[in-house]
Design an enzyme around this catalytic site. Structure first.
Site, PDB file in Angstrom:
ATOM      1  N   LYS A  15      -1.257   4.731  -0.939  1.00 58.14           N
ATOM      2  CA  LYS A  15      -2.699   5.067  -0.930  1.00 58.14           C
ATOM      3  C   LYS A  15      -3.107   5.670   0.414  1.00 58.14           C
ATOM      4  CE  LYS A  15      -4.335   0.986  -1.807  1.00 58.14           C
ATOM      5  NZ  LYS A  15      -3.085   0.213  -1.921  1.00 58.14           N
ATOM      6  N   LYS A  32     -12.235   2.696   4.909  1.00 60.84           N
ATOM      7  CA  LYS A  32     -11.508   1.608   4.252  1.00 60.84           C
ATOM      8  C   LYS A  32     -12.453   0.422   4.272  1.00 60.84           C
ATOM      9  CE  LYS A  32      -7.486  -0.801   3.185  1.00 60.84           C
ATOM     10  NZ  LYS A  32      -6.348  -0.496   2.302  1.00 60.84           N
ATOM     11  N   GLY A  98      -9.190   1.898  -1.325  1.00 63.95           N
ATOM     12  CA  GLY A  98      -9.294   0.511  -1.773  1.00 63.95           C
ATOM     13  C   GLY A  98      -8.213  -0.354  -1.134  1.00 63.95           C
ATOM     14  N   ASN A 157      10.212  10.933  -5.859  1.00 63.70           N
ATOM     15  CA  ASN A 157      10.890  12.141  -6.351  1.00 63.70           C
ATOM     16  C   ASN A 157      10.643  12.319  -7.857  1.00 63.70           C
ATOM     17  OD1 ASN A 157      11.760  12.666  -3.784  1.00 63.70           O
ATOM     18  ND2 ASN A 157      13.660  11.498  -4.031  1.00 63.70           N
TER      19      ASN A 157
END
Ligand SMILES: Nc1ncnc2c1ncn2[C@@H]1O[C@H](COP(=O)(O)OP(=O)(O)OP(=O)(O)O)[C@@H](O)[C@H]1O
Ligand SMILES: C[C@H](N)[C@H](N)CCCCCC(=O)O
Ligand SMILES: [Mg+2]
Length: 203
Positions: A15, A32, A98, A157
């Protein structure tokens, strides 16, 4: 200006990396609201962005224990009150990261969902691991049921088996993919920012 809420299918899925990319792509501010643990995401963002417009806003709650916010708060005798989590005022776009995933508890009743406003564009970081299909579908479908605009960033990937089923069953837009990198620095973040910018601007 738009607000982009960056969530993930769990904690530790990328994130903050994805937030840095979006902040850089849109010269957006970063916030944040609820931070737990010593590794401060805001510090990581500061090290990864190059643009001069970004403002990094103060956490509404910053708790010591690297735990779920409800638990870290209890340990410090703090009550996390969603009504005290006030969106910063800015002219820039705003990237909001979050803590963990969408149903992470803030206290005995509220979760991360309670601070995702209806107008926020929600970006779900889907990291590839065995079990991530279930975690991705649960997260995305719950957000759709709750009425949010959802998009996805894949982290890892290429994994067609995983990606095809998530795309087919949720029909949400894919902003792009972050491949497995040895490390991240300003240059690598800028590379992804250039790659993701157009898709971000269509949200
Ligand atoms: N594509 C990638 N390639 C290599 N390392 C990655 C990749 N994505 C994430 N990482 C690394 O994995 C770790 C977790 O990523 P990150 O901090 O962005 O997760 P997070 O979801 O923000 O975690 P938290 O829930 O604590 O906020 C970091 O060390 C990050 O550098
Ligand atoms: C400490 C960690 N890095 C995050 N800030 C908080 C993760 C909470 C996860 C809660 C859970 O889903 O079990
Ligand atoms: Mg993070």
């Amino acid at each position: 200006m738009k607000q982009f809420f960056v969530t993930g299918i769990s904690t530790n899925v990328g994130k903050t990396i994805a937030s840095a990319i979006i902040v850089e792509a849109l010269e957006a501010d970063y916030w944040k609201p609820v931070q737990t643990g010593a590794d401060k995401d805001s510090d990581a963002i500061t090290k990864l962005i190059s643009n001069q417009k970004t403002v990094i806003h103060k956490n509404s709650y910053s708790l010591k224990a690297p735990l779920s916010p409800h638990a870290a708060a209890k340990m410090e005798g703090v009550y996390i009150d969603p009504n005290k989590i006030l969106e910063p005022v800015t002219e820039n776009h705003l990237v909001i990261e979050g803590a963990g995933g969408v149903l992470v508890p803030l206290n005995d009743s509220d979760t991360m969902l309670d601070i995702i406003m209806p107008n926020y564009k929600v970006i779900v970081v889907c990291k590839h691991y065995l079990g991530s299909i279930n975690h991705s579908l649960l997260t995305i479908q719950w957000l759709i049921i709750k009425g949010y605009d959802v998009a996805v960033i894949f982290n890892g990937n290429p994994d067609p088996h995983t990606e095809d089923v998530i795309i087919k069953r949720t029909k949400v837009p894919v902003i792009g993919r972050i491949v497995e990198e040895e490390y991240f620095d300003k240059e690598i973040i800028k590379k992804y920012a250039d790659e993701f910018r157009e898709a971000l601007l269509t949200l």
